[in-house]
Design an enzyme around this catalytic site. Structure first.
Site, mmCIF file in Angstrom:
data_model
loop_
_atom_site.group_PDB
_atom_site.id
_atom_site.type_symbol
_atom_site.label_atom_id
_atom_site.label_comp_id
_atom_site.label_asym_id
_atom_site.label_seq_id
_atom_site.Cartn_x
_atom_site.Cartn_y
_atom_site.Cartn_z
ATOM 1 N N SER A 267 0.813 -1.221 0.000
ATOM 2 C CA SER A 267 0.000 0.000 0.000
ATOM 3 C C SER A 267 0.849 1.274 0.000
ATOM 4 O O SER A 267 0.458 2.284 -0.590
ATOM 5 C CB SER A 267 -0.968 -0.002 1.186
ATOM 6 O OG SER A 267 -0.275 -0.179 2.397
ATOM 7 N N CYS B 228 -6.556 -6.762 0.402
ATOM 8 C CA CYS B 228 -5.297 -6.700 1.139
ATOM 9 C C CYS B 228 -4.723 -5.272 1.121
ATOM 10 O O CYS B 228 -5.277 -4.397 1.776
ATOM 11 C CB CYS B 228 -4.338 -7.758 0.612
ATOM 12 S SG CYS B 228 -3.093 -8.195 1.827
ATOM 13 N N ARG C 198 -1.943 -2.832 9.642
ATOM 14 C CA ARG C 198 -1.188 -3.489 8.573
ATOM 15 C C ARG C 198 -0.377 -4.670 9.126
ATOM 16 O O ARG C 198 0.032 -4.657 10.282
ATOM 17 C CB ARG C 198 -0.236 -2.499 7.896
ATOM 18 C CG ARG C 198 -0.960 -1.360 7.188
ATOM 19 C CD ARG C 198 0.025 -0.427 6.528
ATOM 20 N NE ARG C 198 0.819 -1.104 5.533
ATOM 21 C CZ ARG C 198 2.070 -0.783 5.213
ATOM 22 N NH1 ARG C 198 2.674 0.212 5.820
ATOM 23 N NH2 ARG C 198 2.713 -1.454 4.285
ATOM 24 N N HIS D 10 -7.122 -12.765 -0.304
ATOM 25 C CA HIS D 10 -6.944 -12.659 -1.762
ATOM 26 C C HIS D 10 -7.800 -13.684 -2.508
ATOM 27 O O HIS D 10 -7.262 -14.720 -2.939
ATOM 28 C CB HIS D 10 -5.481 -12.935 -2.120
ATOM 29 C CG HIS D 10 -4.510 -11.886 -1.683
ATOM 30 N ND1 HIS D 10 -4.159 -10.828 -2.478
ATOM 31 C CD2 HIS D 10 -3.812 -11.749 -0.544
ATOM 32 C CE1 HIS D 10 -3.266 -10.069 -1.851
ATOM 33 N NE2 HIS D 10 -3.041 -10.606 -0.673
ATOM 34 N N GLU E 1 -8.601 -13.658 -5.458
ATOM 35 C CA GLU E 1 -8.085 -13.817 -6.832
ATOM 36 C C GLU E 1 -6.987 -14.869 -6.911
ATOM 37 O O GLU E 1 -6.594 -15.271 -7.997
ATOM 38 C CB GLU E 1 -7.588 -12.455 -7.372
ATOM 39 C CG GLU E 1 -6.246 -11.959 -6.861
ATOM 40 C CD GLU E 1 -6.293 -11.407 -5.441
ATOM 41 O OE1 GLU E 1 -7.349 -11.489 -4.770
ATOM 42 O OE2 GLU E 1 -5.240 -10.912 -4.988
HETATM 43 N N1 LIG Z 1 -0.642 -8.956 0.192
HETATM 44 C C1 LIG Z 1 -0.735 -7.669 0.404
HETATM 45 O O1 LIG Z 1 -1.424 -6.924 -0.295
HETATM 46 C C2 LIG Z 1 0.118 -7.119 1.501
HETATM 47 C C3 LIG Z 1 -0.291 -5.774 2.029
HETATM 48 C C4 LIG Z 1 0.865 -5.026 2.639
HETATM 49 N N2 LIG Z 1 1.357 -5.687 3.819
HETATM 50 C C5 LIG Z 1 0.464 -3.574 2.955
HETATM 51 O O2 LIG Z 1 0.292 -3.231 4.086
HETATM 52 O O3 LIG Z 1 0.293 -2.825 2.065
#
Ligand SMILES: NC(=O)CC[C@H](N)C(=O)O
Length: 239
Positions: A60, A91, A121, A196, A198
């Site tokens: 992110s 996510c 997170r 996820h 997907e």
């Molecule tokens: N698989 C993921 O999208 C991980 C997210 C990532 N840890 C974040 O905070 O952005």
């Protein structure tokens, strides 16, 4: 009535883009009377063509930096919070759609917002602590079996910060010896999952979300008589 055409974008700055598009393509078979276009979105112009959007997993912080550089952050905020278009974040996408995030880099990170929640997170640790868990997602409909949730450095919703009950908790996970964590939420047009779908090959969450998109676009047109969604409360409903 003209046939219903819907353009769904997948934000393609980094992360799991093609996987989402593959499952969207499969899910679209559930709605044969709708013409779907699936579009990778890297510019404000491409975003402006979209009726709905998926923000994939990835990182992110990186996604926010790249979105800022490409002039996409404000258009994304407008898309989600002013135009109220259907958006789903998985996510890192869920992190982006939160109003607040903890465990951010020093100095914080930019978010799009739209979900009145604070996410934590990397709740479960680093990449090596990634795991798979069977989730009971009632919104998929009565009698549906568990959904295999893939969690990769996943965030969780640590607090719902909206007091008006607009944020609906749609899924939780409980790891042995730990508290139950919120891993799927919806607030109006905005849907977020820590996991996820997907990456599973299981099309059900994509099919459910596309059903919501079709419904949200409110359709007359070919949508009339279309049976969408097997979600709780809307099983067999005709739109
Ligand atoms: N698989 C993921 O999208 C991980 C997210 C990532 N840890 C974040 O905070 O952005």
């Amino acid at each position: 009535m003209p046939p219903l055409t819907i353009t769904v974008g997948v934000l393609a700055l980094q992360g799991g883009v093609v996987e989402h598009i593959a499952l969207l393509n499969r899910a679209s078979a559930n709605y044969p009377s709708v013409t779907f276009h699936f579009l990778e979105v890297r510019t404000p112009e491409q975003l402006s063509l979209c009726d709905a959007l998926i923000i994939p997993g990835g990182e992110s912080t990186t996604m926010a930096i790249v979105a800022r550089r490409l002039g996409l952050l404000e258009p994304l905020r407008e898309f989600v919070k002013i135009n109220n278009k259907p958006v789903w974040g998985t996510c890192a996408g869920l992190v982006m759609l939160a109003e607040e995030a903890s465990a951010t880099k020093q100095g914080g990170q930019e978010l799009i917002g739209g979900l009145d929640v604070r996410v934590l997170r990397n709740k479960f640790g680093t990449q090596v602590q990634s795991f798979v868990a069977d989730l009971n997602l009632d919104f998929l409909g009565e009698g549906e079996g568990p959904f295999r949730g893939v969690f990769i450095r996943a965030p969780v919703v640590e607090e719902v910060i909206d007091g008006d009950g607009r944020v609906k908790v749609l899924g939780t996970v409980k790891k042995p010896g730990e508290e139950e964590d919120i891993v799927a939420v919806r607030q109006g047009n905005v849907f977020g999952t820590s996991f996820h779908p997907e990456l599973t090959g299981d099309v059900r969450v994509h099919a459910w979300w596309l059903g919501n998109v079709v419904e949200a676009l409110g359709q007359g047109g070919e949508g009339k008589g279309l049976v969408v969604g097997k979600g709780k409360g809307d099983a067999g409903k005709v739109y």
